[in-house]
Design an enzyme around this catalytic site. Structure first.
Site, PDB file in Angstrom:
ATOM      1  N   THR A 147      34.446 -26.560  13.084  1.00 19.81           N
ATOM      2  CA  THR A 147      33.344 -26.490  13.400  1.00 19.81           C
ATOM      3  C   THR A 147      32.441 -28.065  12.065  1.00 19.81           C
ATOM      4  O   THR A 147      32.686 -29.349  12.871  1.00 19.81           O
ATOM      5  CB  THR A 147      32.455 -25.893  13.117  1.00 19.81           C
ATOM      6  OG1 THR A 147      32.788 -24.785  11.640  1.00 19.81           O
ATOM      7  CG2 THR A 147      32.328 -24.302  13.742  1.00 19.81           C
ATOM      8  N   LYS A 173      40.677 -23.463  10.094  1.00 18.85           N
ATOM      9  CA  LYS A 173      39.155 -23.562  10.250  1.00 18.85           C
ATOM     10  C   LYS A 173      38.414 -23.895   9.209  1.00 18.85           C
ATOM     11  O   LYS A 173      38.495 -22.687   9.080  1.00 18.85           O
ATOM     12  CB  LYS A 173      38.907 -24.235  11.417  1.00 18.85           C
ATOM     13  CG  LYS A 173      38.021 -22.653  11.578  1.00 18.85           C
ATOM     14  CD  LYS A 173      37.041 -22.358  11.206  1.00 18.85           C
ATOM     15  CE  LYS A 173      35.856 -23.532  10.983  1.00 18.85           C
ATOM     16  NZ  LYS A 173      34.599 -22.526  11.064  1.00 18.85           N
ATOM     17  N   THR A 184      34.959 -18.663   5.459  1.00 16.53           N
ATOM     18  CA  THR A 184      34.199 -19.134   6.756  1.00 16.53           C
ATOM     19  C   THR A 184      35.409 -20.107   6.912  1.00 16.53           C
ATOM     20  O   THR A 184      35.747 -20.854   6.938  1.00 16.53           O
ATOM     21  CB  THR A 184      33.266 -19.465   6.334  1.00 16.53           C
ATOM     22  OG1 THR A 184      32.127 -19.000   7.579  1.00 16.53           O
ATOM     23  CG2 THR A 184      33.109 -21.354   6.869  1.00 16.53           C
ATOM     24  N   GLU A 270      32.040 -28.964   2.691  1.00 13.80           N
ATOM     25  CA  GLU A 270      31.511 -29.745   3.419  1.00 13.80           C
ATOM     26  C   GLU A 270      30.564 -30.618   2.339  1.00 13.80           C
ATOM     27  O   GLU A 270      29.869 -29.898   1.419  1.00 13.80           O
ATOM     28  CB  GLU A 270      30.250 -28.361   4.224  1.00 13.80           C
ATOM     29  CG  GLU A 270      29.995 -28.082   5.489  1.00 13.80           C
ATOM     30  CD  GLU A 270      29.715 -26.725   5.527  1.00 13.80           C
ATOM     31  OE1 GLU A 270      29.509 -26.504   6.770  1.00 13.80           O
ATOM     32  OE2 GLU A 270      28.696 -26.260   5.229  1.00 13.80           O
ATOM     33  N   ASN A 392      24.173 -29.062   5.329  1.00 11.75           N
ATOM     34  CA  ASN A 392      23.665 -27.589   6.227  1.00 11.75           C
ATOM     35  C   ASN A 392      22.231 -27.165   6.263  1.00 11.75           C
ATOM     36  O   ASN A 392      21.810 -26.398   7.022  1.00 11.75           O
ATOM     37  CB  ASN A 392      23.726 -26.421   4.575  1.00 11.75           C
ATOM     38  CG  ASN A 392      25.538 -26.059   4.990  1.00 11.75           C
ATOM     39  OD1 ASN A 392      25.499 -25.196   5.503  1.00 11.75           O
ATOM     40  ND2 ASN A 392      26.450 -26.430   4.141  1.00 11.75           N
ATOM     41  N   THR A 397      20.578 -27.955  14.755  1.00 11.68           N
ATOM     42  CA  THR A 397      20.211 -28.808  15.264  1.00 11.68           C
ATOM     43  C   THR A 397      20.965 -30.079  14.831  1.00 11.68           C
ATOM     44  O   THR A 397      21.169 -30.431  15.950  1.00 11.68           O
ATOM     45  CB  THR A 397      18.864 -29.249  14.897  1.00 11.68           C
ATOM     46  OG1 THR A 397      18.756 -30.131  13.038  1.00 11.68           O
ATOM     47  CG2 THR A 397      17.643 -28.448  14.776  1.00 11.68           C
TER      48      THR A 397
END
Length: 397
Positions: A147, A173, A184, A270, A392, A397
């Site tokens: 992702t 992942k 996650t 991230e 995040n 979007t």
């Protein structure tokens, strides 16, 4: 044991493939892992009480102790999608089983991506139909499960058990919403070893506790996370039994694969710029040491200090204090890299220039010595950066 170049399909008798079907704009988003014979299987799942449809389906499938395929999609979590989401997950299982000519109950289903959106099943079905079950492209599978990850995460090791070559491979992942139990993350491990599903489940639970469950990026636990292991016996070794030399060797290989994947996930948090590794030594017991390590690496204040290259050890000892671990507040030592900043809970003078060099590294090691026992605990995480907020803030979007 040695690390080799390879893929999730490197163990004998496995195949994997990945394609782009349209769940994401351009990147690959659907794939499967397939064993040419039913494999002994084990799994662990997210502890979030809100669980995605694929978790329900896969929990049911794994009850038999065998699996022959795992189907994964990214870009859509199929979570909080009600009865329709459950039906869609079962449909994916059914389509994959028909394509591979295997029992539907031997297919695990996994999804990752945005929560609360229905799967476009026409697109998914076309994607499943496009997968190649004869040759496959395992590198494409590695890509299809991602992702917000910035790189694929895979590791393959091989070793001799009873004089025969055994391979253990892993792929994962995970980048954000990481705070196991589970994180996650999706992680899949394949091996051509011969081992019962019962012993495999015991091993997986033990290793998950000290590897995957010791990473954190942002404190959030996802709805979709799972680790699945498949062992198809294609190496033709004798069945591995507990408390044998064969088991010890296999356990070492399995631990290395699990820990390596866990650290890769933490490193790819991230927006991350640094991997943080925390080792708590001389704790009263292993659980207490792991708790302390996890709290330190999960502290937002510690994570931002590491991002800012600030040797703020006060944030570290603070996290140790509220971790729930038993401590003596007067005997704690703390090291950043090899530089001691605290001795018996008292501040130490250190060379500021040397400290700057330590904190500029991509991997920051923090050692906390509790001096109340002999137990050790490890945890891994990453720094918290401006980029995390940007990623995040724009995720949907």
């Amino acid at each position: 044991m040695k690390i080799i170049e390879g893929t999730i399909a490197s163990p004998k008798g496995f195949l994997a493939d990945g394609k782009h079907c349209g769940l994401k704009k351009r990147k690959k988003d659907i794939g499967f892992i397939y064993s040419n014979v039913p494999a002994q299987a084990a799994a662990v799942f997210t502890t979030n009480k809100i669980q995605a449809a694929p978790i329900t389906v896969t929990k049911q499938a794994i009850q038999s102790g065998t699996l022959q395929a795992i189907v994964v999609n990214s870009g859509n979590a199929n979570a909080c999608t009600g009865k329709v989401g459950i039906e869609d997950a079962f449909t994916i299982q059914k389509i994959a089983a028909k394509k591979l000519a295997i029992n539907q109950e031997d297919v695990a289903v996994a999804s990752t991506g945005i929560i609360g959106q229905m799967l476009p099943m026409t697109i998914v079905a076309e994607g499943l139909d496009s997968l190649d079950q004869k040759r496959g492209d395992p590198f494409a599978f590695h890509e299809a499960i991602l992702t917000t990850d910035t790189f694929t995460k895979q590791i393959v090791v091989e070793g001799l058990i009873d004089g025969k070559l055994v391979t253990v491979a892993g792929v994962a992942k995970g980048s954000g919403m990481i705070h196991p139990n589970m994180a996650t993350m999706l992680s899949f491990i394949t091996t051509d070893a011969t081992i019962s599903s019962e012993l495999l489940q015991t091993l997986l639970k033990e290793q998950t506790e000290i590897t995957f469950n010791q990473i954190t990026v942002d404190g959030d636990t996802s709805t979709n996370d799972m680790v699945i292991v498949m062992a198809n016996g294609a190496s033709e070794i004798a069945e591995i039994k507990k408390e044998t030399t064969a088991y010890q060797t296999f356990e070492e290989m399995f631990h290395f694969v699990s820990e390596t994947l866990a650290k890769m996930i933490a490193q790819d948090g991230e927006g991350a710029t640094k991997l943080i590794e925390v080792e708590v030594i001389n704790g009263k017991d292993a659980l207490s040491a792991r708790m302390a390590a996890k709290k330190v690496v999960g502290s937002s204040l510690v994570k931002t200090a590491i991002f800012g290259e600030d040797p703020n050890w006060g944030r570290i000892i603070c996290a140790v204090g509220y971790s729930g671990a038993e401590v003596n507040p007067d005997t704690i030592d703390i090291f950043l890299g090899k530089i001691q900043v605290l001795k018996n809970s008292q501040p130490q003078n250190f060379d500021q220039e040397k400290m700057k060099q330590v904190l500029k590294q991509k991997i920051i090691k923090i050692v906390v010595d509790l001096k109340i026992g002999k137990a050790t605990g490890m945890a891994w995480g990453c720094d918290l950066t401006y980029k995390y907020v940007e990623i995040n803030g724009l995720y949907h979007t």
